[in-house]
Structures are given as C-alpha cells and as structure tokens.
Design a protein around this motif. Structure first.
Motif, mmCIF file in Angstrom:
data_model
loop_
_atom_site.group_PDB
_atom_site.id
_atom_site.type_symbol
_atom_site.label_atom_id
_atom_site.label_comp_id
_atom_site.label_asym_id
_atom_site.label_seq_id
_atom_site.Cartn_x
_atom_site.Cartn_y
_atom_site.Cartn_z
ATOM 1 N N ALA A 141 18.199 1.957 -3.479
ATOM 2 C CA ALA A 141 16.825 2.359 -3.800
ATOM 3 C C ALA A 141 16.729 3.821 -4.220
ATOM 4 O O ALA A 141 16.022 4.158 -5.182
ATOM 5 N N ASP A 198 11.624 -3.926 -0.011
ATOM 6 C CA ASP A 198 12.740 -3.203 -0.618
ATOM 7 C C ASP A 198 14.095 -3.649 -0.073
ATOM 8 O O ASP A 198 15.096 -2.952 -0.241
ATOM 9 N N LEU A 296 9.841 -1.770 -6.559
ATOM 10 C CA LEU A 296 9.346 -1.043 -5.389
ATOM 11 C C LEU A 296 7.881 -0.639 -5.535
ATOM 12 O O LEU A 296 7.281 -0.142 -4.575
#
Length: 405
Positions: A141, A198, A296
C-alpha cells in the motif's frame, strides 16, 4: 566436475601399468594379443565404473539415470494428457461459437496422471547453479500511495473507518446489480471473512510479506485495476461526476481534483490495446501502481471492487445465461476467468459430477493448485467453495459487511 585425460590416466590402477612390459633398449616391440586384450578390458571396466569416482557419486549417477528414465516416461504420458485437454477445450470453444450443444464427449473424463516415481537425487558433488536475477519486490500500500503522489500529485481518500468503506461498497454494489449474498460470500471466500478494505494477499492473519498485488474485498491485482479503468472508466467518471454535482465547498474541490486524476488514469489505461497482457505491462510499472492505489479510495475503491464481480455477471448474461449466479459460481469465474468459469457454470449437475477440474486449467496452474487436485471434479470444487463460504461468513468482517447491505 571436469577432469583432463591426463588426470584420468594418473588414476589408472597400478596393476594396469604392471601389465605393460618395459621396452628394451628403446625397442617398441608389439605386445602379445593376450596382454592387449587384458589391457583393453581393464580400461573398459575402469571408465565404466566412473573413472575413479567415489561410491557416493557412482550411486548418484545410477539413481539419476533411473530417475530420468522414469520421469521421462511420466512426462511423455502427462504431455499427451494435457495436449488432449487443450484440444478438447478448443473443440468446446468452436462448438459454442457455432451454437452447438456441449456434451460429456467434449471433456477429458480421466483424471490427469500423477507422478509416483522417485525424486531427483541430490548430487554429492558441488554443482554450479545458474545465477538468477533478484526477485522484484511486490508493491504494498505504501508503494501505491507514493506512486499516486509522485505521478499524479494525488493521495487517495481513505475511509475514516472500515464500516464506512463497507457501507459505500454495499450501496454501490446493490445499485449496480450485485446481490448481498454474492458480495458477502465472495468476500468471505477471498479474505476469510476478516479482511479490511486494504487487505493484501500475504499480509493478513499475521503474514509479513506480500505474495501478490491482490488487494481488497475481492482481491484485485494491479492488472485488474488497470483493466477496469480501461473498460469501465467511463462509468467511474459518470458516477463521480454525479457526486460532484451534489457537492459544494471544499468537498467539491477535492472531488473535482480526484475526477481530473481519474480521467488521466482512464486515458492512460485506454492508450494500449484492450488485452490482459498489455494491461499487465502497465500494472508492473509505477503508473500501474498509482492506478492500483485507487482501490484504497473511498469513492473509487468500491466501484473497482464491485466491477471485479459485476463484469462476470454481465458476461454470463451476454452469453445467454440468465439465471442468477450463485456466489460459488461467481467465484469460479472470478478465479479462473469469465470464459473458463462460465464453462463450469453452464454445466448440468450430472456432468459436474463427472468432469475433472483439470479440464479448466493449464498443466502448470493445475499442478500448483492443491484444492483443484484434491477436489477433482467440478461438483466437488463448487461444493468445497460453498463450504468455505459458509464457514467464513460467520466471521466478524463478513457479518459487518452483511449488515451494511
């Protein structure tokens, strides 16, 4: 290990040397035939036994020859089997294009051969191993967010809480045509019923290292994100534009900036031919990472997760399959691709009980898939998928998602 002829000759047993009479007075008398034959026999035995190799090396060579013979025979048998699978698949595709009915004869009904021979032996001597380039690290991420900032000066708007994302996903999924059962049960299968918005494959349940770029409720790969932006980007732009029309003040300004970034991403995704391989190339770049960061975002993320499943639903309808897909059927399309998945979905139950799962895989993929091997018919594979969905739907994340619908 390589030895020169000089080295081998130095190792010839002393008995062999003693058989050779010394030349007298520089003469080169011919050896008697019996002596010559004895010399030849000893030399033959010496080199046949490995030229002075250790017993461990000789045993390794014996086992290696045995392994190669057995493995070679298996690979020939397996190659013929998987070639038949490929030919049957081509035949089914041709019949579908011409509107013909698919029957049991269009599948390979035997299970694939299983290798039961010896393992490749380990060489007791050191071997040179080919140097391999270091494995490229998979983005997580933080890498996606950095790429979005560097390339688009944009940071996805993450939800204030997990339940906020689940509610946004539920609203958009329902409005788009997914059912609560489909969304919740696929989420339960893909994330174990506990994943956050996520969640990334490998970095969950205490995992420390990403094993793929699959992220979110329906585990989108970077390539999925690029492909959905290319194919469904117009819908994302329309939905975000509608939200902007209902907004004002600072919120509207943020959404307008997001819309500008989205349009740039969609344009770039559309700049290459609409094929998986081309989208995969983009997905393996910082540009693709930036696009993947949109999973996201509280506005774009739910759209991406929804369309990952919705494209399969629409594909089935376009092919004339009007009955609602069960969650397990939808997951088969999600896992194996729409065309292959629909092949299983449209199969009558009686055929599902008989058709091996190998018909829907390439050999390499099948041999790495213990679930498909263990549950070796279409009926068994769908049943174990349903069972896992049943179990995982009781977990906290799945219950929270169900409540959001």
């Amino acid at each position: 290990m390589h030895h020169s002829i000089r080295t081998y000759l130095a190792l010839v047993p002393l008995a062999l040397v003693l058989l050779v009479p010394a030349a007298r007075g520089g003469e080169s008398d011919a050896l008697p035939s019996a002596v010559r034959n004895a010399n030849a026999q000893l030399l033959s035995q010496f080199f046949a036994q490995g030229g002075g190799a250790s017993p461990a090396v000789l045993e390794y060579r014996r086992k290696l020859a045995e392994y190669q013979q057995i493995r070679g025979a298996f690979d020939e048998e397996a190659g013929a089997y998987w070639s038949q699978v490929t030919e049957k698949r081509k035949g089914r595709n041709a019949k579908r294009r011409s509107g013909q009915q698919i029957t049991l004869d269009d599948y390979v009904l035997e299970q694939p051969p299983v290798y039961t021979g010896p393992k490749r032996p380990v060489n007791p001597e050191p071997e040179e191993t080919p140097s391999r380039p270091p494995r490229k690290a998979l983005p997580v991420a933080s890498d996606l967010l950095r790429a979005a900032q560097d390339l688009y000066q944009f940071t996805p708007q993450r939800p204030t809480s997990e339940v906020e994302f689940k509610r946004a996903y539920a609203r958009y999924a329902l409005a788009s045509g997914l059912t609560r059962e489909q969304a919740v049960r696929v989420y339960s299968f893909e994330t174990g019923g506990t994943g956050n918005f996520d969640v990334q494959a490998g970095i969950e349940h205490g995992g420390k290292r990403a094993i793929s770029t699959a992220m979110g409720y329906n585990q989108l790969l970077t390539t999925n994100s690029v492909e959905l932006l290319a194919e469904q980007g117009h819908e994302f732009i329309r939905a975000l534009s509608d939200k902007i029309a209902r907004s004002s003040g600072p919120t509207r300004q943020l959404l307008e900036h997001k819309l500008g970034v989205l349009k740039k991403m969609v344009a770039h995704a559309k700049s290459v031919p609409d094929t998986w391989s081309e989208h995969e190339k983009i997905g393996d770049t910082a540009q693709g990472w930036a696009m993947h960061a949109m999973v996201l975002d509280i506005d774009i993320g739910p759209m991406l997760q929804t369309h990952k499943l919705l494209t399969s639903v629409l594909f089935a309808r376009a092919k004339g399959y009007t009955r609602p897909l069960t969650a397990a059927e939808l997951e088969m399309m999600n896992l194996t691709g729409d065309g292959t998945g629909l092949d299983m979905v449209t199969m009558p139950q009686a055929m599902r009980e008989q058709v091996p799962t190998s018909n829907f895989f390439q050999r390499s993929g099948y041999e790495r898939n213990p679930v498909a091997i263990r549950h070796d018919t279409v009926a068994k594979l769908l049943a174990v998928t349903d069972a896992r969905m049943d179990s995982n739907s009781n977990n906290a994340g799945a219950r929270e998602l169900a409540a959001a619908f």
